[in-house]
Design an enzyme around this catalytic site. Structure first.
Site, PDB file in Angstrom:
ATOM      1  CE1 TYR A   3      -3.735   2.423   0.526  1.00  0.00           C
ATOM      2  CE2 TYR A   3      -2.615   3.127   2.532  1.00  0.00           C
ATOM      3  CZ  TYR A   3      -3.619   3.302   1.588  1.00  0.00           C
ATOM      4  OH  TYR A   3      -4.477   4.361   1.696  1.00  0.00           O
ATOM      5  CG  ASP A  37      -3.096  12.694   4.966  1.00  0.00           C
ATOM      6  OD1 ASP A  37      -3.083  13.007   3.762  1.00  0.00           O
ATOM      7  OD2 ASP A  37      -3.722  11.714   5.425  1.00  0.00           O
ATOM      8  CG  ASP A  85      -4.369   7.782   0.138  1.00  0.00           C
ATOM      9  OD1 ASP A  85      -5.284   8.339  -0.501  1.00  0.00           O
ATOM     10  OD2 ASP A  85      -4.088   8.077   1.322  1.00  0.00           O
ATOM     11  CG  ASP A  96      -4.892  12.473  -0.889  1.00  0.00           C
ATOM     12  OD1 ASP A  96      -4.919  11.552  -0.052  1.00  0.00           O
ATOM     13  OD2 ASP A  96      -3.983  13.318  -0.908  1.00  0.00           O
ATOM     14  CG  HIS A 145      -8.003   4.529  -1.624  1.00  0.00           C
ATOM     15  ND1 HIS A 145      -8.085   5.764  -1.018  1.00  0.00           N
ATOM     16  CD2 HIS A 145      -6.979   3.878  -1.019  1.00  0.00           C
ATOM     17  CE1 HIS A 145      -7.165   5.854  -0.075  1.00  0.00           C
ATOM     18  NE2 HIS A 145      -6.463   4.731  -0.070  1.00  0.00           N
ATOM     19  CD  GLU A 161      -9.650  11.168   0.773  1.00  0.00           C
ATOM     20  OE1 GLU A 161      -9.607  12.179   1.500  1.00  0.00           O
ATOM     21  OE2 GLU A 161      -8.827  10.228   0.845  1.00  0.00           O
ATOM     22  CB  CYS A 172      -5.728  12.063   8.936  1.00  0.00           C
ATOM     23  SG  CYS A 172      -5.788  10.430   9.696  1.00  0.00           S
ATOM     24  NE  ARG A 193     -10.701   7.976   3.088  1.00  0.00           N
ATOM     25  CZ  ARG A 193      -9.621   8.477   3.684  1.00  0.00           C
ATOM     26  NH1 ARG A 193      -8.433   7.973   3.388  1.00  0.00           N
ATOM     27  NH2 ARG A 193      -9.710   9.479   4.530  1.00  0.00           N
ATOM     28  CD  GLU A 237     -10.324   6.031   6.995  1.00  0.00           C
ATOM     29  OE1 GLU A 237     -10.378   4.886   7.502  1.00  0.00           O
ATOM     30  OE2 GLU A 237      -9.252   6.606   6.736  1.00  0.00           O
ATOM     31  CG  ASN A 274      -7.106   2.767   7.449  1.00  0.00           C
ATOM     32  OD1 ASN A 274      -6.037   2.248   7.734  1.00  0.00           O
ATOM     33  ND2 ASN A 274      -7.265   4.083   7.407  1.00  0.00           N
TER      34      ASN A 274
END
Length: 297
Positions: free
Chosen positions: A48, A62, A89, A91, A116, A118, A126, A161, A191, A213
């Site tokens: 990952y 983040d 990831d 975002d 992914h 989101e 985060c 996500r 998430e 996660n």
């Protein structure tokens, strides 16, 4: 040596097959290419690339400050060295639906097996912090649809996500999960689920595979693999585990070095030179040049 021997297309096909199997795939987060090699050596199923780790390595929070160029570059470096599939990831996709489409293609070119996207607003944060916001469902669906339409390799996995649980509640999270699956998402990343009951709700709502996660110091109970399998989870990520371990060890080592003026007391806590060279496959480079590996450890 140099590169992994498994092609990106083969890694994507393997990831697809693993998702279809119904079993649990374990994806620790790689800090860098070297730790990706360690992940493969220890028998995990995938690697990952965490947005939080990429940000932290750049000494940034983040909150969406990294660029697709930075993320794709790190993804390429990691995917290059491992025969395992790499999940990235991405975002919020780095912009509007057209940016999402470009993000997918850049990560395909980088050799990733999937990504992914989101449903947070920008600047994101985060997923285990308070104060998150999510975009409306239609905007989020357009992101997923754009990602699905943009991929050129049909085996490239598009994960959706949702951060809705902590923002608008479980009912909305479930509705979004269904909408993202209908938009073509291959994998659902739910998430900040707090525990087994939350995962059970999501599992009952969608037919596509689900990702959990298991990040430390967050809102989710840290469930073991047997429990996750019993809940019908298909992928588990440990996004920041290796970074946290490495930084804690570095803190302790620097403190000892500063106090004692020598690293002698730290030797038993270090990876030996021979183990590093073995991980790098140093000896194989001698096949091309006898002057490269002509020593004994």
């Amino acid at each position: 040596m140099l590169h992994a021997t498994t092609s990106p297309s083969a890694k994507r096909a393997a990831f697809r097959a693993a998702l279809a199997s119904g079993g649990l795939q374990r994806f620790p987060g790689a800090v860098n290419p070297l730790t990706a090699k360690l992940i493969q050596r220890h028998g995990f199923d995938g690697v990952y690339v965490s947005g939080a780790v990429v940000s932290a390595e750049l000494c940034l929070p983040d909150i969406g400050l990294t660029t697709i160029t930075e993320v794709a570059g790190r993804a390429q470096q990691i995917a290059r060295v491992t025969d395992l599939p790499t999940l990235v990831d991405a975002d919020t996709g780095f912009g509007e639906p057209m940016n999402v489409a470009r993000t997918v293609q850049l990560l395909e070119d980088a050799g990733a097996a999937g990504l992914h996207i989101e449903d947070q607003v920008n600047p994101k944060r985060c997923g285990h912090l308070d104060g998150k916001e999510v975009v409306d469902r239609d905007t989020a669906v357009r992101r997923i649809a754009a990602a699905v339409a943009a991929r050129r390799d049909p085996d490239f996995v598009v994960a959706a996500r949702t951060d809705a649980l902590a923002v608008t509640g479980m009912a909305d999270a479930v509705d979004r999960a269904k909408a993202y699956a209908d938009a073509g998402a291959d994998l659902l990343f739910a998430e900040a689920m707090t525990g087994p009951a939350d995962f059970e709700r999501v599992r009952a709502a969608v037919d596509i595979p689900i990702l959990a996660n298991m990040t430390e110091f967050g809102k989710s109970e840290l469930l073991d693999t047997a429990t996750l399998e019993s809940l019908g989870i298909n992928v588990v990520i440990y996004p920041v585990t290796l970074l946290r371990l490495a930084m804690h060890a570095a803190e302790d080592g620097l403190r000892t070095l500063a106090e004692h003026g020598t690293q002698r007391e730290l030797l038993d806590r270090m990876q030996h030179r021979r183990d590093l060279y073995a991980l790098l496959d140093y000896e194989s480079y001698g096949v091309f040049d006898d002057d490269v590996y002509n020593f004994r450890l």
